[in-house]
Motif scaffolding. Structure first.
Motif, PDB file in Angstrom:
ATOM      1  N   GLN A 216       0.820  -1.214   0.000  1.00  0.00           N
ATOM      2  CA  GLN A 216       0.000   0.000   0.000  1.00  0.00           C
ATOM      3  C   GLN A 216       0.856   1.268   0.000  1.00  0.00           C
ATOM      4  N   LEU A 217       1.960   1.249   0.734  1.00  0.00           N
ATOM      5  CA  LEU A 217       2.848   2.410   0.750  1.00  0.00           C
ATOM      6  C   LEU A 217       3.431   2.665  -0.636  1.00  0.00           C
TER       7      LEU A 217
ATOM      8  N   ARG B   9       2.097   1.851  -3.512  1.00  0.00           N
ATOM      9  CA  ARG B   9       1.012   2.361  -4.354  1.00  0.00           C
ATOM     10  C   ARG B   9       0.786   3.846  -4.105  1.00  0.00           C
ATOM     11  N   LEU B  10       0.737   4.241  -2.843  1.00  0.00           N
ATOM     12  CA  LEU B  10       0.499   5.636  -2.506  1.00  0.00           C
ATOM     13  C   LEU B  10       1.667   6.538  -2.912  1.00  0.00           C
TER      14      LEU B  10
ATOM     15  N   ILE C 156      -6.895   4.242   6.651  1.00  0.00           N
ATOM     16  CA  ILE C 156      -5.507   3.800   6.514  1.00  0.00           C
ATOM     17  C   ILE C 156      -4.810   4.442   5.317  1.00  0.00           C
ATOM     18  N   ASP C 157      -5.503   4.639   4.210  1.00  0.00           N
ATOM     19  CA  ASP C 157      -4.852   5.287   3.061  1.00  0.00           C
ATOM     20  C   ASP C 157      -4.450   6.719   3.383  1.00  0.00           C
ATOM     21  N   GLU C 158      -5.297   7.414   4.118  1.00  0.00           N
ATOM     22  CA  GLU C 158      -4.965   8.796   4.516  1.00  0.00           C
ATOM     23  C   GLU C 158      -3.753   8.813   5.436  1.00  0.00           C
TER      24      GLU C 158
ATOM     25  N   LEU D 148      -1.349   6.400   5.827  1.00  0.00           N
ATOM     26  CA  LEU D 148      -0.149   5.970   5.128  1.00  0.00           C
ATOM     27  C   LEU D 148       0.317   7.030   4.131  1.00  0.00           C
ATOM     28  N   GLY D 149      -0.639   7.703   3.484  1.00  0.00           N
ATOM     29  CA  GLY D 149      -0.277   8.761   2.541  1.00  0.00           C
ATOM     30  C   GLY D 149       0.436   9.909   3.219  1.00  0.00           C
TER      31      GLY D 149
END
Length: 306
Positions: free
Chosen positions: A227-228, A230-231, A289-291, A293-294
Motif C-alpha cells: 500500500q505504501l 502504491r500511494l 488507513i490510506d490517509e 499511510l499517505g
C-alpha cells in the motif's frame, strides 16, 4: 483556557501539544533536555514537577525512556507523575502499550488479564497497578490510552513503518524486516493517539480504566509495503525477512537489540489490537488507513528530499 502539561517531546507528545494548542489551551511541554519548544525539567524531581504542574487540568505522560532502560527509568518517572497528579488535582493520562498482556491468541481487548511475564511487561503492569490503586483510593483521577506500534509524520524510530522501512522503500530498494512479513499486525497512527489522549483527559467516562486507541484493521508487513508503494507511485518493493539469530547474537553487545527477544512474539505471530470499546463509547474511529499511510509517505519524502 485550561492549562495542560505534556511530558515528553517525542512524536506522541509533540502531536498532543499541537492538538491542544489548536483547541486554544495553554500547553506546557516538559522534557529532560528542553528545546523544540519544551521546558527542560527532570520529571523525576518530584518537587520541581509539582511546581511545574500547579493549576494543571490534565497531565499527559508521553515520556519515552530508552528501550533498554525501562526497569531503571520508568518507575521514578511514573511515581513522580502520580505525586504531581495528586498534588495538582490534574487528570493523569498515560500513553500505554500492549506489552502487559503478553502473548495472546486472538485480538487484544482491554478486558484481557495483564499476564505478561517479560521485564518490560512487568514494568508497564506495575505502572498501571500503582496508578489504579491511587485512583481507587480517591487520590487521583487517571486513565491510560494503549496503542500498538505507532507510525506517522514525525516517527523516526526503528518501528515497522519508520526507519526500518521507509528510506529503503522510497529509494526503490528491497525491504528487509524482522518477523513474519505475512502475519497480521496492528499499527496505530500518531495523530489518533494524540486525539485519544486529549479526549480521555476531558471525559469522565474514561477515568479509572484503560482504553485502546482507535486503530485501523491490521495489515501484514507485506500488505503495508504494497500500500505504501502504491500511494508513493512506486512499483511494489520486494519484502525479505531478517532472521532472528544474528539479532540475538548482536543483542549480546547491543542492549537495544537484546530487548527484542522479549517481544519476538509480536513480530512472528498475529498481533491485533481491538479498539471497538473506545469507538463505541466516544464515537471516534481511526483515521482511514490510506490517509494515514499517505501522510506518512509525504512526511518521509520531505525528510529525505525525495
Amino acid at each position: 483556557m485550561a492549562r495542560h502539561i505534556v511530558i515528553g517531546k517525542g512524536p506522541v507528545g509533540a502531536a498532543t501539544a499541537r492538538l491542544l494548542d489548536e483547541q486554544g489551551h495553554e500547553v506546557v511541554v516538559l522534557s529532560r533536555s528542553g528545546g523544540d519548544g519544551s521546558v527542560a525539567l527532570d520529571v523525576t524531581d518530584t518537587a520541581s514537577l509539582r511546581q511545574a504542574t500547579k493549576g494543571a487540568e490534565v497531565i499527559y505522560n508521553c515520556a519515552g525512556p530508552a528501550y533498554h532502560r525501562w526497569p531503571t527509568d520508568w518507575p521514578p518517572i511514573a511515581n513522580a507523575l502520580l505525586d504531581a497528579a495528586e498534588s495538582s488535582g490534574a487528570v493523569l493520562v498515560t500513553t500505554g502499550n500492549l506489552y502487559g498482556y503478553g502473548p495472546v491468541d486472538g485480538p487484544l481487548t482491554e478486558d484481557l488479564p495483564l499476564a505478561g511475564t517479560g521485564t518490560k511487561a512487568r514494568v508497564r503492569i506495575g505502572m498501571w497497578r500503582d496508578a489504579s490503586a491511587r485512583h481507587e483510593a480517591g487520590r487521583i483521577r487517571m486513565t491510560e490510552a494503549r496503542a500498538s506500534d505507532f507510525f506517522g509524520p514525525g516517527v523516526t524510530g526503528t518501528g515497522h513503518l519508520a526507519q526500518r522501512l521507509m528510506p529503503a522503500l522510497l529509494a526503490g530498494r528491497a525491504v528487509r524486516m524482522i518477523g513474519n512479513p505475512d502475519a497480521p499486525h496492528s499499527f496505530t497512527y500518531v495523530p489518533d493517539i494524540a486525539r485519544a489522549l486529549v479526549r480521555l483527559g476531558a471525559d469522565e467516562r474514561a477515568w479509572g480504566r484503560a482504553w485502546h486507541v482507535p486503530t485501523a484493521p491490521p495489515l501484514s508487513t507485506r500488505e503495508a509495503v504494497r500500500q505504501l508503494c502504491r500511494l508513493a507511485g512506486l512499483p511494489p518493493a520486494k519484502v525479505g525477512r531478517i532472521p532472528w539469530w544474528p539479532l540475538h547474537l548482536a543483542g549480546l553487545v547491543n542492549p537495544m537489540l537484546g530487548e527484542l527477544r522479549e517481544v519476538q512474539y509480536q513480530f512472528d505471530r498475529p498481533f491485533v489490537l481491538d479498539s471497538q470499546a473506545y469507538t463505541a463509547t466516544f464515537g471516534e474511529a481511526p483515521t482511514p488507513i490510506d490517509e494515514a499511510l499517505g501522510a506518512t509517505v509525504e512526511w518521509w519524502r520531505a525528510r529525505l528530499g525525495r
